[in-house]
Design a protein around this motif. Structure first.
Motif, PDB file in Angstrom:
ATOM      1  N   ARG A   9      12.447  10.372  30.437  1.00 46.87           N
ATOM      2  CA  ARG A   9      11.630  10.920  31.502  1.00 46.87           C
ATOM      3  C   ARG A   9      12.496  11.372  32.672  1.00 46.87           C
ATOM      4  NH1 ARG A   9       7.062   7.563  34.977  1.00 46.87           N
ATOM      5  NH2 ARG A   9       6.332   9.320  36.229  1.00 46.87           N
ATOM      6  N   ILE A  10      13.483  10.550  33.032  1.00 45.87           N
ATOM      7  CA  ILE A  10      14.386  10.899  34.138  1.00 45.87           C
ATOM      8  C   ILE A  10      15.174  12.157  33.803  1.00 45.87           C
ATOM      9  CG2 ILE A  10      16.399  10.143  35.452  1.00 45.87           C
ATOM     10  CD1 ILE A  10      15.341   7.276  35.163  1.00 45.87           C
ATOM     11  N   TRP A  11      15.653  12.224  32.555  1.00 49.89           N
ATOM     12  CA  TRP A  11      16.445  13.399  32.129  1.00 49.89           C
ATOM     13  C   TRP A  11      15.595  14.670  32.170  1.00 49.89           C
ATOM     14  CZ3 TRP A  11      15.851  16.833  28.056  1.00 49.89           C
ATOM     15  CH2 TRP A  11      16.917  17.707  27.839  1.00 49.89           C
ATOM     16  N   VAL A  12      14.335  14.567  31.700  1.00 48.28           N
ATOM     17  CA  VAL A  12      13.441  15.732  31.705  1.00 48.28           C
ATOM     18  C   VAL A  12      13.175  16.185  33.133  1.00 48.28           C
ATOM     19  CG1 VAL A  12      11.099  16.515  31.215  1.00 48.28           C
ATOM     20  CG2 VAL A  12      12.352  15.201  29.504  1.00 48.28           C
ATOM     21  N   ARG A  13      12.963  15.255  34.043  1.00 52.47           N
ATOM     22  CA  ARG A  13      12.709  15.607  35.446  1.00 52.47           C
ATOM     23  C   ARG A  13      13.909  16.303  36.066  1.00 52.47           C
ATOM     24  NH1 ARG A  13      10.018  10.564  38.557  1.00 52.47           N
ATOM     25  NH2 ARG A  13       8.153  11.720  39.129  1.00 52.47           N
ATOM     26  N   LYS A  14      15.108  15.784  35.813  1.00 53.54           N
ATOM     27  CA  LYS A  14      16.324  16.390  36.364  1.00 53.54           C
ATOM     28  C   LYS A  14      16.541  17.790  35.786  1.00 53.54           C
ATOM     29  CE  LYS A  14      18.950  12.204  37.460  1.00 53.54           C
ATOM     30  NZ  LYS A  14      20.194  11.430  37.171  1.00 53.54           N
ATOM     31  N   THR A  15      16.284  17.920  34.487  1.00 55.21           N
ATOM     32  CA  THR A  15      16.462  19.220  33.834  1.00 55.21           C
ATOM     33  C   THR A  15      15.497  20.248  34.404  1.00 55.21           C
ATOM     34  OG1 THR A  15      17.180  18.140  31.787  1.00 55.21           O
ATOM     35  CG2 THR A  15      16.478  20.437  31.635  1.00 55.21           C
TER      36      THR A  15
END
Length: 242
Positions: A9-15
């Motif tokens: 979830r964190i990676w998707v938000r940053k991307t």
């Protein structure tokens, strides 16, 4: 399960945030550039990049563009007909994928447009297989001039001129010139007085503001055209096609 999904979830938000920043930055730059003449000059430089031929062309190749009728198909045919009338001994080749036996195909409609403008039908040939500039250049060379290299004049849109000339040169033609199909601005004044035309008087009168009404939007469109062409030139260069 939630604990394991948290890093994703964190990676998707940053991307998504990064992508949004990139798109926003590009959009802001394009809007700012639309208030300058840089988009016009970028397109213009691509259009005049072809070298001037030292002798009359033996062959005129009209690049088909988006089909017929379409803005670039019509204007390329217009310029192609003018070139054909200027050089009456030159052979004319229309390069556009389509059915050369179908009188209603875009390919044949371009031929009919040339004939309507005074070009003898016996001078017109069709390259109907290539679906990109590289393929069209190779087909023109292999089908029509496998053992020769005539003086060639290419007719295409300004933004496409640099890539088309370089592609035909790489395909084996030694003398290639270009005729860019620049449009012409309306010579009449487009200014109007909103008060005389009626409507909501509380709205601003933009009748005399041609930049806001036309130029900004034209430059935005040119940026998209030029940017796409730069990507295409880069791809052709990496492929060894130019």
């Amino acid at each position: 399960m939630w604990i394991f999904l948290q890093p994703l979830r964190i990676w998707v938000r940053k991307t998504l945030k990064t992508i949004s920043l990139i798109i926003g930055s590009v959009g802001l730059v394009m809007v700012l550039l639309s208030f300058t003449t840089l988009p016009f000059w970028a397109n213009y430089q691509l259009g005049i990049s072809a070298k001037t031929l030292e002798e009359a062309p033996e062959v005129i190749v009209i690049m088909g563009g988006s089909g017929m009728p379409s803005p670039n198909g019509l204007i390329r045919t217009y310029y192609g007909a003018a070139a054909a009338l200027q050089f009456p001994e030159a052979r004319v080749i229309i390069a556009l994928p389509g059915d050369s036996l179908d009188p209603h195909s875009s390919l044949r409609m371009m031929g009919q447009e040339l004939i309507m403008r005074g070009v003898d039908s016996t001078r017109i040939c069709y390259e109907s297989e290539g679906t990109n500039t590289r393929w069209e250049a190779l087909n023109v060379k292999r089908r029509f001039f496998p053992t020769s290299s005539p003086v060639l004049l290419l007719v295409s849109s300004p933004s496409h001129m640099y890539r088309s000339v370089k592609t035909f040169e790489r395909a084996g033609f030694h003398q290639v010139g270009g005729l860019p199909s620049f449009g012409r601005a309306n010579e009449s004044s487009l200014i109007f007085d909103a008060e005389l035309l009626g409507g909501d008087s509380s709205m601003p009168d933009v009748g005399s503001n041609l930049s806001f009404r036309y130029k900004i939007w034209t430059r935005l469109h040119l940026q998209i055209t030029v940017l796409r062409e730069y990507f295409a030139i880069g791809y052709y260069w990496l492929m060894g096609w130019i």
